[in-house]
Design an enzyme around this catalytic site. Structure first.
Site, PDB file in Angstrom:
ATOM      1  N   GLU A   1       0.837  -1.199   0.000  1.00  0.00           N
ATOM      2  CA  GLU A   1       0.000   0.000   0.000  1.00  0.00           C
ATOM      3  C   GLU A   1       0.873   1.250   0.000  1.00  0.00           C
ATOM      4  O   GLU A   1       1.631   1.492   0.950  1.00  0.00           O
ATOM      5  CB  GLU A   1      -0.924   0.020   1.218  1.00  0.00           C
TER       6      GLU A   1
ATOM      7  N   HIS B   1      -2.843  10.009  -1.710  1.00  0.00           N
ATOM      8  CA  HIS B   1      -3.067   8.673  -2.264  1.00  0.00           C
ATOM      9  C   HIS B   1      -3.084   8.699  -3.790  1.00  0.00           C
ATOM     10  O   HIS B   1      -2.678   7.729  -4.430  1.00  0.00           O
ATOM     11  CB  HIS B   1      -4.368   8.085  -1.717  1.00  0.00           C
TER      12      HIS B   1
ATOM     13  N   ASP C   1       2.186 -14.163  12.846  1.00  0.00           N
ATOM     14  CA  ASP C   1       1.037 -14.765  12.175  1.00  0.00           C
ATOM     15  C   ASP C   1       0.131 -13.649  11.665  1.00  0.00           C
ATOM     16  O   ASP C   1      -0.499 -12.948  12.466  1.00  0.00           O
ATOM     17  CB  ASP C   1       0.277 -15.662  13.153  1.00  0.00           C
TER      18      ASP C   1
ATOM     19  N   LYS D   1      -7.830 -15.281  16.505  1.00  0.00           N
ATOM     20  CA  LYS D   1      -8.023 -14.891  15.107  1.00  0.00           C
ATOM     21  C   LYS D   1      -9.469 -14.543  14.778  1.00  0.00           C
ATOM     22  O   LYS D   1      -9.918 -14.744  13.641  1.00  0.00           O
ATOM     23  CB  LYS D   1      -7.509 -15.997  14.169  1.00  0.00           C
TER      24      LYS D   1
END
Length: 588
Positions: A267, A573, A475, A399
């Site tokens: 990004e 952006h 993770d 998670k």
């Protein structure tokens, strides 16, 4: 046309031709032994035997003369014969083995042979061209060679064909294994075990996949990765690896130390924005962090015949005297695992037990799972009617966004704060304190509440958490709860300065195990000074990494909120995060 060709290290089609021509040339060159009347092996055996026998005889005779003080120049008839035999056999052997050597120096190949070789090499270089056919490699091997078009002169470099690295041709043995995989005779997952070569197994699996799907994997790298390092630990059935760029934000001044924060992301603006936040923090005296809690959780679910029996186990686990016994049972699983608490909740006749423990510098899911299994085995002695449904009952909760993690915490609970000077807010962040405070209240607090957010009272904490997680081998899926964050902004010093803080109750990180042992991720951990386990204070490296994550989130929140307050988000952006590539080209 500008022809760029690479010399192949494999045997090409022209090499057998060259070999035949050289062999033909060698056959025409006469050898010294071509006209010998006797078979070579017979004469060689005779003269070798004669030479060594005579040498042995003369050495024996001369040794006797030395013992008897007889002059060496006094020779008998047998000794004279032996000397002549020695000279004769030496001349023969020298002539036989020496002439071939002399001929190799004198009789060089003619210029015609070398000219023919050069011509073959030129043809070979023309045949070696880039394979741009949209078919798998295996199918390409069965296709006829394309006709070579005459060279065409082009006036622009942009018109040149794109050079694509091709995968080396497979050997006959690899070809048989690929066909065996495609036929279903050899399971793809067993290639590493059967071959004993992880890189070769990945290459064969990759080729089989291309033939099976008819799709090319030319853009997915294969070479340059240590596949042995992930065997049985990080990834199964690999066919390559994905490249993610890593940028550096910082230095982040945190608790009196400077850190260069690695961020793996695709990004645009993310690293630049976080870097601006780090600059604002640094110019204002730095940030400070506090570790509130450290403990990973695992919550098995068990079932009884009645709710009363489930309650009996709940009361048993909550008894302080029993907890000491359970702690001893749990801690036997590891020298780093230390049980902290067990919290229970009942749903009918089902009981959920949330174990919490410290796990040193490891993230600790495997460690706590072993300890929980030990406790469950121990409990079945007193509760034989207990039915273990699963070692994870989602009361952990791993998670998944969950209120229990937001309230109780999971992993490392950290709060990080900084006081940004008003001058820095104006010159570096291009906004003012009042605008930031108002935007934070309406966006991060009120807006998130209106959306029913759970742990999402922030601007983009998950952006920074994900980037640091990927770079340091954490993770990525645990970004879900690790990104739980509430960002607070308040005016201080009579409204002149800005106090900003992030509170993150469940940052799940480790510096050993999992992806942290891979070379790239290990290098990023080393950059932060938290590589591996801390031998002096167990768990201090993982705790420091958690505070660095929180500090980076603080910088990212500060910069993005400033861009929003100043109306710069869209422009930045469009400048840094917009792709200009043509995406209409179909992918094979």
């Amino acid at each position: 046309m500008d022809v760029r060709s690479r010399r192949s290290t494999k045997s090409g089609p022209a090499e057998p031709i060259k070999a035949l021509k050289k062999a033909h040339h060698n056959e025409e060159s006469p050898k010294a032994s071509d006209a010998l009347p006797l078979p070579l092996y017979v004469t060689n055996v005779v003269f070798f035997t004669l030479f060594f026998s005579v040498v042995y005889f003369l050495l024996t005779r001369w040794r006797e003369k030395i013992r008897t003080s007889t002059p060496l120049h006094v020779l008998t008839f047998s000794e004279i014969s032996a000397v002549f035999a020695l000279i004769a056999s030496f001349i023969y052997l020298l002539g036989f083995f020496g002439i071939d050597f002399v001929q190799s120096l004198i009789l060089r190949p003619t210029t015609d042979v070398w000219a023919a070789d050069d011509e073959e090499e030129e043809q070979e270089s023309i045949l070696i061209k880039d394979d741009t056919r949209k078919v798998p490699c295996g199918a390409a091997l069965e296709c006829p060679l394309p006709q070579i078009a005459p060279p065409v002169v082009v006036s622009s470099k942009s018109a040149l064909p794109k050079v694509i690295d091709t995968v080396p041709a497979t050997t006959e043995e690899d070809e048989e294994i690929i066909k065996s995989v495609l036929d279903g005779k050899t399971p793809s997952y067993s290639l590493e075990t059967k071959l004993g070569d992880c890189h070769r197994a990945a290459s064969i699996r990759r080729e089989a996949l291309q033939r099976l799907t008819g799709k090319s994997l030319s853009g997915l790298p294969l070479n340059g990765f240590d596949y042995d390092s992930i065997l049985g630990q990080c990834c199964e059935m690999p066919v390559g690896y994905v490249q993610i760029p890593v940028g550096i934000a910082g230095p982040l001044l945190l608790d009196g130390r400077e850190y260069c924060v690695p961020m793996a992301t695709t990004e645009g603006c993310l690293v630049a924005s976080t870097n601006r936040g780090c600059k604002a923090i640094h110019l204002s005296g730095g940030s400070f962090s506090v570790l509130l809690k450290d403990g990973i959780t695992r919550a098995p679910v068990v079932r009884f015949n009645t709710a009363r029996r489930a309650a009996d186990l709940k009361f048993f686990l909550e008894e302080p005297n029993n907890f000491e016994t359970l702690t001893m049972v749990f801690n036997r699983s590891s020298r780093f695992a230390r049980l902290q608490t067990i919290k229970c909740t009942i749903a009918g006749k089902n009981l959920y037990m949330r174990f919490c423990c410290t796990t040193g510098d490891a993230m600790g899911m495997n460690m706590i799972s072993k300890g929980v299994q030990n406790v469950l085995d121990f409990l079945q002695n007193d509760f034989p009617d207990m039915d273990v449904i699963g070692i994870s009952g989602n009361f952990c909760s791993d998670k998944k966004p969950a209120a229990v993690n937001w309230i109780e915490g999971r992993g490392k609970s950290v709060v990080c704060e900084a006081t940004i000077k008003g001058e820095v807010v104006r010159k570096v962040l291009k906004t003012n304190v009042e605008a930031l405070v108002e935007l934070n209240m309406l966006k991060n607090l009120t807006g998130s509440a209106m959306a029913g957010a759970l742990g999402g009272f922030n601007a983009h904490a998950s952006n920074i958490v994900s980037a640091v997680f990927i770079a340091t081998g954490q993770d990525p899926a645990q970004n879900v709860e690790s990104s739980h964050c509430i960002t607070m902004m308040e005016p201080v010093n009579d409204g002149k300065d800005l106090h900003v803080s992030v509170t993150m109750p469940s940052i799940e990180v480790g510096t050993v195990g999992g992806g942290t042992q891979l070379a790239s991720q290990s290098a990023c951990l080393n950059l932060l000074g938290v590589k591996g386990a801390n031998r002096e204070v167990a768990g201090s490296n993982a705790r420091m990494l958690a505070t660095i994550v929180a500090g980076a989130v603080l910088a990212g929140e500060l910069s993005l909120m400033s861009a929003l307050a100043a109306g710069q988000l869209v422009n930045s952006h469009m400048k840094y995060n917009r792709s200009n590539k043509n995406l209409t080209t179909p992918t094979p």
